[in-house]
Design a protein around this motif. Structure first.
Motif, PDB file in Angstrom:
ATOM      1  N   ALA A 132      10.274 -12.192 -32.922  1.00 31.33           N
ATOM      2  CA  ALA A 132       9.111 -12.470 -32.078  1.00 31.33           C
ATOM      3  C   ALA A 132       9.552 -12.921 -30.693  1.00 31.33           C
ATOM      4  CB  ALA A 132       8.234 -13.542 -32.725  1.00 31.33           C
ATOM      5  N   VAL A 133       8.838 -12.434 -29.684  1.00 34.45           N
ATOM      6  CA  VAL A 133       9.009 -12.902 -28.310  1.00 34.45           C
ATOM      7  C   VAL A 133       7.636 -13.308 -27.811  1.00 34.45           C
ATOM      8  CG1 VAL A 133       9.857 -12.387 -26.000  1.00 34.45           C
ATOM      9  CG2 VAL A 133      10.844 -11.203 -27.982  1.00 34.45           C
ATOM     10  N   THR A 230      12.702 -16.304 -32.976  1.00 33.09           N
ATOM     11  CA  THR A 230      11.641 -16.391 -31.967  1.00 33.09           C
ATOM     12  C   THR A 230      12.201 -16.841 -30.634  1.00 33.09           C
ATOM     13  OG1 THR A 230       9.995 -16.915 -33.668  1.00 33.09           O
ATOM     14  CG2 THR A 230       9.444 -17.497 -31.399  1.00 33.09           C
ATOM     15  N   LEU A 231      11.803 -16.133 -29.581  1.00 35.75           N
ATOM     16  CA  LEU A 231      12.148 -16.477 -28.208  1.00 35.75           C
ATOM     17  C   LEU A 231      10.865 -16.813 -27.463  1.00 35.75           C
ATOM     18  CD1 LEU A 231      14.219 -16.478 -25.780  1.00 35.75           C
ATOM     19  CD2 LEU A 231      13.515 -14.093 -25.405  1.00 35.75           C
ATOM     20  N   ALA A 232      10.862 -17.938 -26.749  1.00 35.54           N
ATOM     21  CA  ALA A 232       9.735 -18.323 -25.899  1.00 35.54           C
ATOM     22  C   ALA A 232      10.174 -18.230 -24.441  1.00 35.54           C
ATOM     23  CB  ALA A 232       9.270 -19.737 -26.226  1.00 35.54           C
ATOM     24  N   PRO A 277       7.133  -7.909 -14.791  1.00 34.11           N
ATOM     25  CA  PRO A 277       7.255  -6.993 -15.928  1.00 34.11           C
ATOM     26  C   PRO A 277       8.702  -6.609 -16.236  1.00 34.11           C
ATOM     27  CG  PRO A 277       6.307  -5.871 -14.013  1.00 34.11           C
ATOM     28  CD  PRO A 277       6.310  -7.335 -13.707  1.00 34.11           C
ATOM     29  N   ASP A 278       9.550  -6.516 -15.217  1.00 34.33           N
ATOM     30  CA  ASP A 278      10.957  -6.186 -15.474  1.00 34.33           C
ATOM     31  C   ASP A 278      11.605  -7.252 -16.350  1.00 34.33           C
ATOM     32  OD1 ASP A 278      10.604  -3.994 -13.859  1.00 34.33           O
ATOM     33  OD2 ASP A 278      11.717  -4.792 -12.147  1.00 34.33           O
ATOM     34  N   ALA A 279      11.344  -8.524 -16.048  1.00 40.14           N
ATOM     35  CA  ALA A 279      11.912  -9.608 -16.842  1.00 40.14           C
ATOM     36  C   ALA A 279      11.342  -9.609 -18.252  1.00 40.14           C
ATOM     37  CB  ALA A 279      11.644 -10.953 -16.165  1.00 40.14           C
ATOM     38  N   VAL A 280      10.058  -9.298 -18.382  1.00 41.35           N
ATOM     39  CA  VAL A 280       9.446  -9.239 -19.714  1.00 41.35           C
ATOM     40  C   VAL A 280      10.139  -8.181 -20.569  1.00 41.35           C
ATOM     41  CG1 VAL A 280       7.336  -8.610 -20.951  1.00 41.35           C
ATOM     42  CG2 VAL A 280       7.206 -10.130 -18.967  1.00 41.35           C
ATOM     43  N   VAL A 281      10.368  -7.007 -19.993  1.00 38.85           N
ATOM     44  CA  VAL A 281      11.050  -5.946 -20.741  1.00 38.85           C
ATOM     45  C   VAL A 281      12.472  -6.366 -21.087  1.00 38.85           C
ATOM     46  CG1 VAL A 281      11.918  -3.582 -20.613  1.00 38.85           C
ATOM     47  CG2 VAL A 281       9.630  -4.114 -19.753  1.00 38.85           C
ATOM     48  N   ARG A 282      13.190  -6.922 -20.127  1.00 37.02           N
ATOM     49  CA  ARG A 282      14.577  -7.303 -20.367  1.00 37.02           C
ATOM     50  C   ARG A 282      14.693  -8.358 -21.460  1.00 37.02           C
ATOM     51  NH1 ARG A 282      15.438  -9.324 -15.899  1.00 37.02           N
ATOM     52  NH2 ARG A 282      15.672 -11.541 -16.345  1.00 37.02           N
ATOM     53  N   LEU A 285      13.804  -6.732 -24.999  1.00 37.88           N
ATOM     54  CA  LEU A 285      14.826  -5.871 -25.600  1.00 37.88           C
ATOM     55  C   LEU A 285      16.096  -6.650 -25.919  1.00 37.88           C
ATOM     56  CD1 LEU A 285      14.353  -2.619 -23.483  1.00 37.88           C
ATOM     57  CD2 LEU A 285      13.511  -3.102 -25.792  1.00 37.88           C
ATOM     58  N   ASP A 286      16.459  -7.594 -25.064  1.00 44.93           N
ATOM     59  CA  ASP A 286      17.646  -8.412 -25.341  1.00 44.93           C
ATOM     60  C   ASP A 286      17.462  -9.238 -26.610  1.00 44.93           C
ATOM     61  OD1 ASP A 286      18.873  -7.408 -23.094  1.00 44.93           O
ATOM     62  OD2 ASP A 286      18.685  -9.239 -21.896  1.00 44.93           O
TER      63      ASP A 286
END
Length: 304
Positions: A132-133, A230-232, A277-282, A285-286
């Motif tokens: 989860a993110v 989980t990442l917040a 949005p770029d940071a959200v994608v990164r 996926l990371d």
């Protein structure tokens, strides 16, 4: 489920998505999907809907995932037979949706109110959450403190919301690092022209959000272990959740979660999916990659 239908009001533009109407008992859920591969659920915030993920879902899909973006009951183009909410209404809807769509397990990405649904799913059905993110919301096991009260300052007005009242004020500089265009705000709020969606705002906060906040404040989730990795993630310009406060309220995560981390995105406030949005994608996926790797020491993530 793949039948194309006329959606009213018209769906905002987002190339590459397929739109479905999925029926479960008492609910007809609009779902936007893109890509092929292992499933990723993207759960929108308030007052948003599937379109929140318009620039993010295609890039996650390009990494080899099937991204599934449902509209919750009372939001977007989903319609319910009966109005009203209880504390677990939406997670119940989500589990029913997963069952009908044949999604046994999924990665889950969420923002704002969607994080509530995501962590309810993680605690109730951890076997169904691969990883989860969550964006802009602390974990449910957080240490509740009066310093968090400013994050709830918007709630009294929403508790008194009346059908037809505008919600444009939510997309203010208080919650955004960069302003949205009128077209973007219309993309989010056009669904609120429908009386059922507009009426649902007050019911959502009275029936679900406030009872859930009381459960959080009582520390109920601190008595249950969070199992899915989980990442917040928070925006650096989200002044209600500065890094020092986030790390303070998450400081005993090792005892509360099997695997948990926090991270931060530059140039973003609460509406992080629009600001960065770029940071959200990164980060998404990371974290998917990290969650698949052997578990290292569960330290909170470094600022990024």
């Amino acid at each position: 489920m793949n039948e194309r239908r006329l959606w009213e009001p018209p769906l905002p533009e987002a190339p590459g998505f397929e739109h479905h109407l999925v029926e479960t008992p008492g609910l007809r859920t609009h779902v936007a999907t893109i890509g092929e591969g292992e499933p990723v659920l993207m759960l929108h915030g308030f007052p948003q809907h599937w379109w929140q993920w318009r620039t993010i879902a295609p890039r996650v899909a390009a990494a080899g995932y099937r991204v599934i973006c449902p509209d919750f009951r009372g939001a977007g183009w989903t319609r319910a037979d009966e109005p009203g909410f209880h504390r677990e209404s939406v997670v119940d809807d989500l589990v029913a949706l997963m069952d009908v769509m044949g999604v046994d397990r999924a990665r889950v990405v969420s923002h704002d109110f969607g994080c509530v649904v995501a962590y309810q799913l993680s605690y109730r059905h951890p076997e169904r959450v691969v990883a989860a993110v969550q964006f802009a919301v602390p974990p449910a096991f957080m240490i509740f403190t009066p310093r968090l009260l400013p994050a709830f300052s918007h709630m009294p007005k929403l508790l008194m919301h009346h059908e037809g009242e505008p919600l444009n004020y939510l997309f203010s500089e208080k919650y955004l690092a960069e302003p949205l265009t009128d077209e973007e705000i219309d993309g989010y709020l056009r669904a609120h022209r429908v009386p059922e969606v507009s009426r649902a705002v007050r019911d959502l906060y009275r029936g679900l959000v406030i009872p859930e906040v009381m459960k959080l404040a009582a520390g109920s989730y601190r008595r249950v272990q969070l199992k899915p990795p989980t990442l917040a993630v928070f925006g650096r310009e989200d002044h209600e959740f500065p890094e020092e406060l986030v790390r303070q309220i998450c400081r005993d995560h090792v005892r509360r979660a099997d695997r948990f981390a926090v991270a931060f995105a530059e140039g973003a406030s609460h509406f992080i999916t629009d600001d960065a949005p770029d940071a959200v994608v990164r980060h998404t996926l990371d974290w998917f990659a990290a969650a698949a790797a052997p578990n290292r020491s569960a330290q909170t993530g470094a600022a990024s």
